[in-house]
Design a protein around this motif. Structure first.
Motif, mmCIF file in Angstrom:
data_model
loop_
_atom_site.group_PDB
_atom_site.id
_atom_site.type_symbol
_atom_site.label_atom_id
_atom_site.label_comp_id
_atom_site.label_asym_id
_atom_site.label_seq_id
_atom_site.Cartn_x
_atom_site.Cartn_y
_atom_site.Cartn_z
ATOM 1 N N VAL A 314 0.847 -1.251 0.269
ATOM 2 C CA VAL A 314 0.014 0.021 -0.202
ATOM 3 C C VAL A 314 0.921 1.154 -0.034
ATOM 4 O O VAL A 314 0.584 2.385 -0.647
ATOM 5 C CB VAL A 314 -0.815 0.061 1.163
ATOM 6 N N GLY A 315 1.840 1.203 0.697
ATOM 7 C CA GLY A 315 2.938 2.261 0.854
ATOM 8 C C GLY A 315 3.392 2.610 -0.465
ATOM 9 O O GLY A 315 3.589 3.884 -1.017
ATOM 10 N N PHE A 316 3.703 1.424 -1.179
ATOM 11 C CA PHE A 316 4.532 1.670 -2.449
ATOM 12 C C PHE A 316 3.530 2.560 -3.500
ATOM 13 O O PHE A 316 3.871 3.346 -4.560
ATOM 14 C CB PHE A 316 4.894 0.244 -2.986
ATOM 15 N N TRP A 317 2.156 1.995 -3.491
ATOM 16 C CA TRP A 317 1.274 2.350 -4.394
ATOM 17 C C TRP A 317 0.984 3.784 -4.142
ATOM 18 O O TRP A 317 0.552 4.823 -4.807
ATOM 19 C CB TRP A 317 0.042 1.736 -4.589
ATOM 20 N N ALA A 318 0.743 4.096 -2.824
ATOM 21 C CA ALA A 318 0.937 5.550 -2.267
ATOM 22 C C ALA A 318 1.612 6.552 -2.792
ATOM 23 O O ALA A 318 1.327 7.584 -3.338
ATOM 24 C CB ALA A 318 0.374 5.613 -0.804
ATOM 25 N N ILE A 319 3.114 5.828 -2.786
ATOM 26 C CA ILE A 319 4.004 6.833 -3.454
ATOM 27 C C ILE A 319 3.809 7.207 -5.050
ATOM 28 O O ILE A 319 3.956 8.350 -5.589
ATOM 29 C CB ILE A 319 5.413 6.263 -3.035
ATOM 30 N N GLN A 320 3.406 5.958 -5.316
ATOM 31 C CA GLN A 320 3.106 6.253 -7.022
ATOM 32 C C GLN A 320 2.071 7.423 -7.272
ATOM 33 O O GLN A 320 2.145 8.101 -8.228
ATOM 34 C CB GLN A 320 2.795 4.814 -7.684
ATOM 35 N N GLY A 321 1.157 7.369 -6.509
ATOM 36 C CA GLY A 321 -0.113 8.092 -6.501
ATOM 37 C C GLY A 321 0.443 9.480 -6.030
ATOM 38 O O GLY A 321 -0.163 10.488 -6.730
ATOM 39 N N HIS A 322 1.311 9.686 -5.242
ATOM 40 C CA HIS A 322 1.974 11.125 -5.048
ATOM 41 C C HIS A 322 2.555 11.435 -6.156
ATOM 42 O O HIS A 322 2.407 12.865 -6.604
ATOM 43 C CB HIS A 322 2.692 10.826 -3.953
ATOM 44 N N LEU A 323 3.476 10.699 -6.915
ATOM 45 C CA LEU A 323 4.195 11.271 -8.032
ATOM 46 C C LEU A 323 3.073 11.627 -9.134
ATOM 47 O O LEU A 323 3.313 12.549 -9.895
ATOM 48 C CB LEU A 323 4.959 10.084 -8.534
ATOM 49 N N TRP A 324 2.039 10.922 -9.204
ATOM 50 C CA TRP A 324 1.214 11.095 -10.357
ATOM 51 C C TRP A 324 0.390 12.483 -10.027
ATOM 52 O O TRP A 324 0.457 13.336 -10.933
ATOM 53 C CB TRP A 324 -0.066 10.014 -10.423
ATOM 54 N N HIS A 325 -0.068 12.740 -8.829
ATOM 55 C CA HIS A 325 -0.770 13.882 -8.605
ATOM 56 C C HIS A 325 0.080 14.916 -8.398
ATOM 57 O O HIS A 325 -0.030 16.107 -9.057
ATOM 58 C CB HIS A 325 -1.631 13.799 -7.371
ATOM 59 N N ALA A 326 1.510 14.852 -7.840
ATOM 60 C CA ALA A 326 2.460 15.876 -8.072
ATOM 61 C C ALA A 326 3.014 16.350 -9.379
ATOM 62 O O ALA A 326 2.709 17.739 -9.642
ATOM 63 C CB ALA A 326 3.614 15.382 -7.262
ATOM 64 N N LEU A 327 2.932 15.438 -10.126
ATOM 65 C CA LEU A 327 3.205 15.880 -11.529
ATOM 66 C C LEU A 327 2.022 16.785 -12.351
ATOM 67 O O LEU A 327 2.167 17.764 -13.058
ATOM 68 C CB LEU A 327 3.599 14.771 -12.368
ATOM 69 N N ARG A 328 0.916 16.022 -12.234
ATOM 70 C CA ARG A 328 -0.277 16.776 -12.692
ATOM 71 C C ARG A 328 -0.401 18.250 -11.941
ATOM 72 O O ARG A 328 -0.909 19.316 -12.877
ATOM 73 C CB ARG A 328 -1.432 15.940 -12.323
ATOM 74 N N SER A 329 -0.231 18.374 -10.612
ATOM 75 C CA SER A 329 -0.431 19.611 -10.123
ATOM 76 C C SER A 329 0.479 20.583 -10.572
ATOM 77 O O SER A 329 0.405 21.837 -10.686
ATOM 78 C CB SER A 329 0.011 19.585 -8.384
ATOM 79 N N MET A 330 1.924 20.224 -11.080
ATOM 80 C CA MET A 330 2.854 21.227 -11.831
ATOM 81 C C MET A 330 2.315 21.310 -13.170
ATOM 82 O O MET A 330 3.444 22.041 -14.047
ATOM 83 C CB MET A 330 4.093 20.459 -11.599
ATOM 84 N N GLY A 331 1.168 20.966 -13.736
ATOM 85 C CA GLY A 331 1.075 21.081 -15.021
ATOM 86 C C GLY A 331 1.408 19.892 -16.144
ATOM 87 O O GLY A 331 1.196 20.217 -17.337
#
Length: 345
Positions: A314-331
């Motif tokens: 779960v931690g691994f996939w939460a980190i992937q979700g973090h990267l996904w949404h962080a990149l989207r937030s930066m455009g």
């Protein structure tokens, strides 16, 4: 949510966050309802595990998660210090009752109360409106979260001091006073996997409570100093960015728990979770039992094995979700990737 320049974009049913992005009332409703689901799962599983518990078999060899946690904090023991399960049913039923309360709260905020707190007639409620790129609004809400975390730490420390928690060194429940030694607390940042003192564990929680509550008061009482510039985050704060940071925190905590629970037998006693694990690479990094539990434990794995690997995955996939949404937030536009492949083909 990232719209890629299309203000009228619509999301599928699976993008649940899009429905509460700018509606603070619905945001609270989802929080309350989610808490109700967690409370229901905790209560129901506690009762289910207790109903099938066999006292003649090591608890850690019975694929249980909730009973071991209760046993670790000293719930389920009689006055003589022997495990009897006393109070476990009460804890389970209490969580089921609370799940109904939280669920009702979620329904009230979703159906009865305003969808956006800014439309509320309650002045205090309006302070918790959602203005994602407003640092004063975000720091105010963050401060209240930190206060609640601090209170939870205090509760844990005082529970250990007054009621007592299980100490595997003596095989019984005992009262534990916190050791607020800042030097020791700092040193344990680097060797917490092998910590063997419950006093130091409680000292860390006491320090964390002070730190969180101090930070909570600071964030509630302070506002942005000077102009809100890009250097300070202007244009960066958004629903998507804050979601990404939340996922990063969840992912990091889950991975830390995995490494800690895999080896530490002071906070995670062998009696309740089973023997320490061995780290192996089988398709992906993970942990396996250090003893053969085939024919003993359900599916041949200990409670510790289930607990650790679940948190790690779960931690691994939460980190992937973090990267996904962080990149989207930066455009970053992920659609460009599929478009490039389409052009190349």
């Amino acid at each position: 949510m990232q719209t890629y320049g299309n203000p009228s974009v619509t999301y599928g049913w699976w993008a649940g966050n899009s429905m509460v992005t700018n509606r603070s009332g619905r945001f609270i409703a989802s929080h309350a309802a989610h808490t109700g689901l967690i409370a229901f799962a905790a209560g129901a599983n506690t009762l289910w595990e207790f109903a099938r518990y066999d006292p003649s078999v090591n608890m850690g060899h019975q694929a249980m998660i909730h009973l071991p946690h209760l046993a670790s904090i000293g719930i389920g023991f009689d006055e003589a210090g022997a495990w009897t399960g006393a109070g476990v049913v009460t804890i389970g039923i209490l969580h089921l009752i609370l799940s109904m309360v939280y669920g009702a709260g979620g329904l009230m905020h979703a159906v009865v109360f305003d969808g956006d707190i800014q439309q509320s007639n309650v002045i205090q409620a309006k302070k918790f409106k959602l203005e994602w790129d407003n640092p004063d609004n975000q720091t105010f809400i963050l401060g209240h979260h930190l206060l609640f975390f601090g209170v939870a730490c205090i509760w844990f420390v005082e529970w250990a001091r007054i009621h007592g928690i299980y100490d595997p060194a003596i095989g019984a429940v005992r009262q534990v006073n916190y050791n607020l030694d800042l030097t020791a607390i700092w040193g344990h940042q680097f060797d917490f996997l092998s910590i063997d003192s419950l006093e130091d564990v409680m000292g860390g929680h006491a320090f964390l409570a002070f730190f969180e509550m101090g930070g909570g008061v600071f964030h509630i009482c302070t506002k942005q100093i000077g102009e809100y510039t890009k250097f300070k985050g202007a244009g960066l704060l958004s629903a998507e960015a804050i979601l990404s940071w939340s996922l990063a925190g969840i992912g990091w905590m889950a991975i830390v728990v995995a490494f800690w629970a895999a080896q530490n037998t002071t906070v995670y006693p062998i009696e309740w979770y089973g023997e320490p694990l061995i780290q192996k690479f089988v398709i992906a990094p993970g942990w396996v039992d250090s003893v053969d539990l085939t024919g003993i434990a359900p599916f041949g794995h200990s409670s510790r094995c289930y607990l650790v690997n679940f948190h790690y995955i779960v931690g691994f996939w939460a980190i992937q979700g973090h990267l996904w949404h962080a990149l989207r937030s930066m455009g970053f536009n992920f659609k460009e990737i599929s478009n490039r492949f389409a052009v190349a083909s």
